[in-house]
Design a protein around this motif. Structure first.
Motif, PDB file in Angstrom:
ATOM      1  N   LEU A  60      -0.595  -1.860  -8.068  1.00 16.81           N
ATOM      2  CA  LEU A  60      -0.171  -1.124  -6.872  1.00 16.81           C
ATOM      3  C   LEU A  60      -1.322  -0.307  -6.289  1.00 16.81           C
ATOM      4  N   SER A  64      -2.680  -1.459  -2.617  1.00 18.07           N
ATOM      5  CA  SER A  64      -2.329  -0.521  -1.530  1.00 18.07           C
ATOM      6  C   SER A  64      -3.416   0.496  -1.236  1.00 18.07           C
ATOM      7  N   LYS A  66      -3.543   3.308  -2.588  1.00 22.88           N
ATOM      8  CA  LYS A  66      -2.816   4.577  -2.546  1.00 22.88           C
ATOM      9  C   LYS A  66      -2.346   4.927  -3.949  1.00 22.88           C
ATOM     10  N   GLN A  70       1.977   9.001  -3.551  1.00 26.83           N
ATOM     11  CA  GLN A  70       1.859   8.822  -2.103  1.00 26.83           C
ATOM     12  C   GLN A  70       2.750   7.676  -1.623  1.00 26.83           C
ATOM     13  N   VAL A  71       2.764   6.575  -2.365  1.00 29.72           N
ATOM     14  CA  VAL A  71       3.615   5.427  -1.999  1.00 29.72           C
ATOM     15  C   VAL A  71       5.084   5.823  -2.044  1.00 29.72           C
ATOM     16  N   GLU A  74       5.985   7.843   0.957  1.00 25.46           N
ATOM     17  CA  GLU A  74       6.005   7.065   2.200  1.00 25.46           C
ATOM     18  C   GLU A  74       7.149   6.059   2.263  1.00 25.46           C
ATOM     19  N   GLU A  75       7.596   5.548   1.112  1.00 25.87           N
ATOM     20  CA  GLU A  75       8.535   4.423   1.100  1.00 25.87           C
ATOM     21  C   GLU A  75       9.999   4.814   0.981  1.00 25.87           C
ATOM     22  N   ILE A 366       9.309  -0.908  -5.873  1.00 28.75           N
ATOM     23  CA  ILE A 366       8.106  -1.004  -5.034  1.00 28.75           C
ATOM     24  C   ILE A 366       7.333  -2.294  -5.324  1.00 28.75           C
ATOM     25  N   ILE A 372       4.255  -4.136   0.946  1.00 25.86           N
ATOM     26  CA  ILE A 372       3.183  -3.351   0.324  1.00 25.86           C
ATOM     27  C   ILE A 372       2.219  -4.250  -0.443  1.00 25.86           C
TER      28      ILE A 372
END
Length: 408
Positions: A60, A64, A66, A70-71, A74-75, A366, A372
């Motif tokens: 990940l 990404s 990131k 943070q993910v 945002e998600e 995720i 992503i």
């Protein structure tokens, strides 16, 4: 070949450094003393589970570019869910790591005291352990450099020192290899061993390592071409870390005495049986375990705060440094005067107990989002393994929460 391997090893080693802290060393010691080789299989299971989750976190981070926090920020579409999970993450990782940091530093002190003896001075009604400031100063210098490559090399060196120390200690005890292999691959549940089994898994599958790993890999690798390097780094490092835990259990299993309550007792107890060398190897390993956790815990907390609060700056920014300085400072002060913030630790344990299954579930969700990860999303096998680990993490979370309230 070896030079190339050292060049590409890094973030995974920091993850191994983080999960082999004083708590893990103590629990593995007690597992060996109380149950011999019978619980080695729990460490093998823990290693496999950790590899699966950490590989996802690393993939990940690279794809990404990131961090995991943070993910998540945002998600998650629901403002309430986002706020709840952000507060839970900050509570479990930032407050939790602050409350555990004194224990990390104390682990490094145990290693030093095994060789050099105690170094305390009287200040009023308090006996101040000056070794806390030695360990804290080493951690401060390494973190303040703010250079990822330097920090990585320092921690790789410490992890290798720790690994070699504990593995040599285990070899010195001349274990029965047949018993070791049986313990690793034939699951057994001796009487009153269930809590120890859950504990061994819980000290290896650590929530904050998922955040730490996703943030660190993007400091080292920038493109999907590096995914194979990251996977190799993850597998090798976590297996190496697992071997350390296994070596501690083996060393403790060789002890005839029931007067072993922690790893320092083990280090001293080995001396009459196997000579002073075993004691020194164990002391070195203890010191390295304490110092690596004393560095990675504040670092993980700073990365989590950065991701949750949307900071853009790097390792050398004032806000990033403030977070790890506060956590390290709390650890040094509490460990130097022997204070254990029991209520804060209980709160952190509950938060971590809730966090592990939630984050494992969110990570699985995720890792299946094509928006992503594109072609690098989870395979069916990875999802199956992830769901199995999610089940374990729910059990671990329940055990942690119930044990705080003396229910389990």
């Amino acid at each position: 070949m070896i030079k190339n391997w050292f060049k590409n090893i890094g973030p995974g080693t920091l993850v191994a450094a983080a999960f082999i802290g004083p708590g893990t060393v103590t629990l593995c010691t007690l597992a060996g003393v109380n149950f011999g080789m019978n619980l080695l299989w729990a460490m093998v299971l823990s290693i496999l589970a950790t590899i699966v989750l950490q590989e996802m976190a690393a993939r990940l981070g690279i794809v990404s570019q990131k961090g995991l926090s943070q993910v998540i920020r945002e998600e998650i579409p629901s403002p309430f869910s986002k706020q709840f999970i952000t507060i839970l993450i900050l509570s479990a990782i930032v407050i939790g790591n602050a409350s555990y940091e004194a224990g990390n530093i104390s682990g490094g002190i145990l290693g030093l005291e095994t060789v050099f003896g105690k170094w305390t001075i009287e200040v009023g009604s308090f006996a101040v352990n000056m070794m806390s400031f030695v360990v804290g100063s080493i951690a401060f210098v390494l973190l303040y450099m703010g250079n990822y490559k330097f920090l990585e090399k320092a921690l790789v060196a410490l992890v290798l020192l720790m690994s070699i120390s504990f593995i040599i200690t285990a070899m010195v005890t001349k274990p029965n290899l047949t018993e070791v292999l049986k313990g690793m691959f034939i699951p057994k549940f001796p009487e009153k061993s269930l809590l120890t089994v859950i504990g061994l898994i819980g000290t290896t599958v650590v929530p904050y390592n998922l955040f730490l790993h996703a943030s660190l890999v993007k400091e080292k690798w920038k493109t999907t071409d590096d995914l194979s390097l990251a996977k190799k780094d993850t597998v090798i490092s976590i297996v190496l870390g697992g071997m350390v835990s296994i070596a501690i259990i083996i060393s403790a299993a060789a002890m005839p005495s029931s007067e072993i309550h922690n790893a320092a007792d083990l280090a001293k107890g080995l001396e009459p049986l196997y000579g002073s060398f075993a004691k020194y190897f164990m002391a070195l390993g203890l010191f390295a375990a304490g110092i690596t956790s004393a560095i990675t815990a504040p670092l993980a907390a700073a990365y989590v705060a950065k991701g949750c609060l949307g900071w853009k700056e790097g390792l050398q920014s004032k806000r990033f440094r403030t977070v790890w300085m506060v956590i390290l400072g709390i650890g040094v002060v509490f460990s130097s005067i022997g204070i254990k913030p029991i209520e804060i630790i209980k709160f952190a344990q509950v938060a971590n107990g809730m966090l592990l299954p939630i984050v494992a579930g969110i990570l699985l969700w995720i890792m299946n989002k094509k928006s992503i990860l594109g072609n690098y999303s989870n395979t069916k096998w990875q999802n199956f393994a992830g769901l199995f680990i999610l089940t374990i993490s729910i059990l671990l979370g329940l055990k942690t929460i119930l044990s705080v309230f003396n229910v389990f």
